[in-house]
Write a protein that holds these residues in place. Sequence first.
Motif, short mmCIF file in Angstrom:
data_model
loop_
_atom_site.label_atom_id
_atom_site.label_comp_id
_atom_site.label_asym_id
_atom_site.label_seq_id
_atom_site.Cartn_x
_atom_site.Cartn_y
_atom_site.Cartn_z
N PHE A 132 -6.27 28.40 27.34
CA PHE A 132 -4.99 27.90 26.85
C PHE A 132 -3.89 28.06 27.89
CE2 PHE A 132 -6.89 28.03 22.57
CZ PHE A 132 -6.42 26.82 22.07
N SER A 133 -3.91 29.17 28.62
CA SER A 133 -2.93 29.38 29.67
C SER A 133 -3.07 28.32 30.76
CB SER A 133 -3.08 30.77 30.29
OG SER A 133 -2.76 31.78 29.35
N LEU A 134 -4.31 27.99 31.10
CA LEU A 134 -4.57 26.99 32.12
C LEU A 134 -4.02 25.63 31.69
CD1 LEU A 134 -6.11 26.36 34.83
CD2 LEU A 134 -8.04 25.68 33.37
N GLN A 135 -4.31 25.25 30.46
CA GLN A 135 -3.86 23.96 29.96
C GLN A 135 -2.34 23.91 29.83
OE1 GLN A 135 -5.73 21.30 29.73
NE2 GLN A 135 -7.48 22.53 30.38
N MET A 136 -1.74 25.04 29.45
CA MET A 136 -0.28 25.09 29.36
C MET A 136 0.36 24.94 30.74
SD MET A 136 0.66 27.98 26.48
CE MET A 136 2.42 27.86 26.82
N ALA A 137 -0.26 25.53 31.75
CA ALA A 137 0.27 25.40 33.11
C ALA A 137 0.16 23.95 33.59
CB ALA A 137 -0.49 26.33 34.06
N ARG A 138 -0.96 23.31 33.26
CA ARG A 138 -1.16 21.92 33.70
C ARG A 138 -0.16 20.99 33.00
NH1 ARG A 138 -6.39 21.82 33.39
NH2 ARG A 138 -6.69 22.05 35.64
N THR A 139 0.00 21.16 31.69
CA THR A 139 0.93 20.31 30.94
C THR A 139 2.38 20.67 31.25
OG1 THR A 139 -0.71 20.23 29.14
CG2 THR A 139 1.50 19.46 28.63
N GLY A 140 2.65 21.96 31.40
CA GLY A 140 4.00 22.40 31.72
C GLY A 140 4.48 21.87 33.05
N ALA A 141 3.57 21.68 33.99
CA ALA A 141 3.95 21.13 35.30
C ALA A 141 4.52 19.72 35.16
CB ALA A 141 2.74 21.13 36.23
#
Length: 372
Positions: free
Chosen positions: A181-190
Amino acid sequence: MIVKGITLEGFRNYDRLEGSFSPGVNVIFGENAQGKTNLLEAISYLSAARSHRARYDRELIAFDRTQSVIRTRVLSRDRDFTLEARLFRTARRQLFSNGVKLKTGGELAGILHTVLFCPEDLGLVRDGPSARRRFLDDSICQLRPKYEAALGEYKRLYEHKTRILRDWEENPSLLDTLDEFSLQMARTGAVLIHYRAHFIRKLREYAPVIHRDFSGGRESLGLRYETVKTVSDPQASPKEIFCELWEHQMSHRKAELESRQCLSGPHKDDLLVELDGRLAKTYASQGQTRTAALSLKLACREIFQGDTGEWPVLLLDDVLSELDERRQAFVLGRIDGGQVFITTCDQGDFSPAAQVMRISGGRILDEGSPFS
């Protein structure tokens, strides 16, 4: 773009309303709690599929109804559109454009753009960061469907990760999915940071000029984007930003587990507003904060026009009464071109060309020169 007319059924205090509007200035007057704001809310809803006052769509449905309909006739990009939202108490909403059902609210982007200014926005500068993030989100979603999709996905991921952090001690197996979830949040947050940075860059082009004119040349407005500190260039590509976001996520993993909160990401972003180099939230007077907030909104109007080639529909909800005569004159002098809706408690002294209508109890009682 122009809202030619509207039909409301079971929306807020409107049992049924049909109205047509001028392509220029529309003045809507009446006593409080008669439906003036509700009418502007309905128009605004069909530009972004969200209300600025309600968290849930069901709050927009009249008390004695199980569903509500908002339908507008819009001229946009030299084409006629009929936009419709059907809202239900116990089912998902349905959105339509010229009778074709839309999959997401983001598909409304590019058809109807609105810039809404309401009394609550006068506190935009002094409120917390969430108010300014909402201002950015509402503006960018109308221009960039990809941003609207990324914002929805980020909110979904944030809610899931928050539940994991909240419950992991009672259910340790939840940690198996935390890093994903952290990985996906970083990708979407970018993606969010990239679009926000570029929109703020445009705000810097327009808002300081408007504010300088607004203040009679006495004040200088500055804007700074505050995001995750490891992001060296918020205007870089999402791929570059992702790497820096992911680094920050991992460095805060232990702290997030201990605090049971999401500590890192664009959900903490802020737009810092400065006057003459000092933080407006802390040092500006009430009049100065109002001027800065208005400058931001009027800058959005300029950005929309520059991006699309058409003026967005400007919605001024009972704002003029909150301003002194000089600020009222400035606002009215800046809204030439495009369609404008102004709500007020009295008819006032507007241009003879303005269409004036009185609303009482959810009904239009007086309407002049309807647009056909």
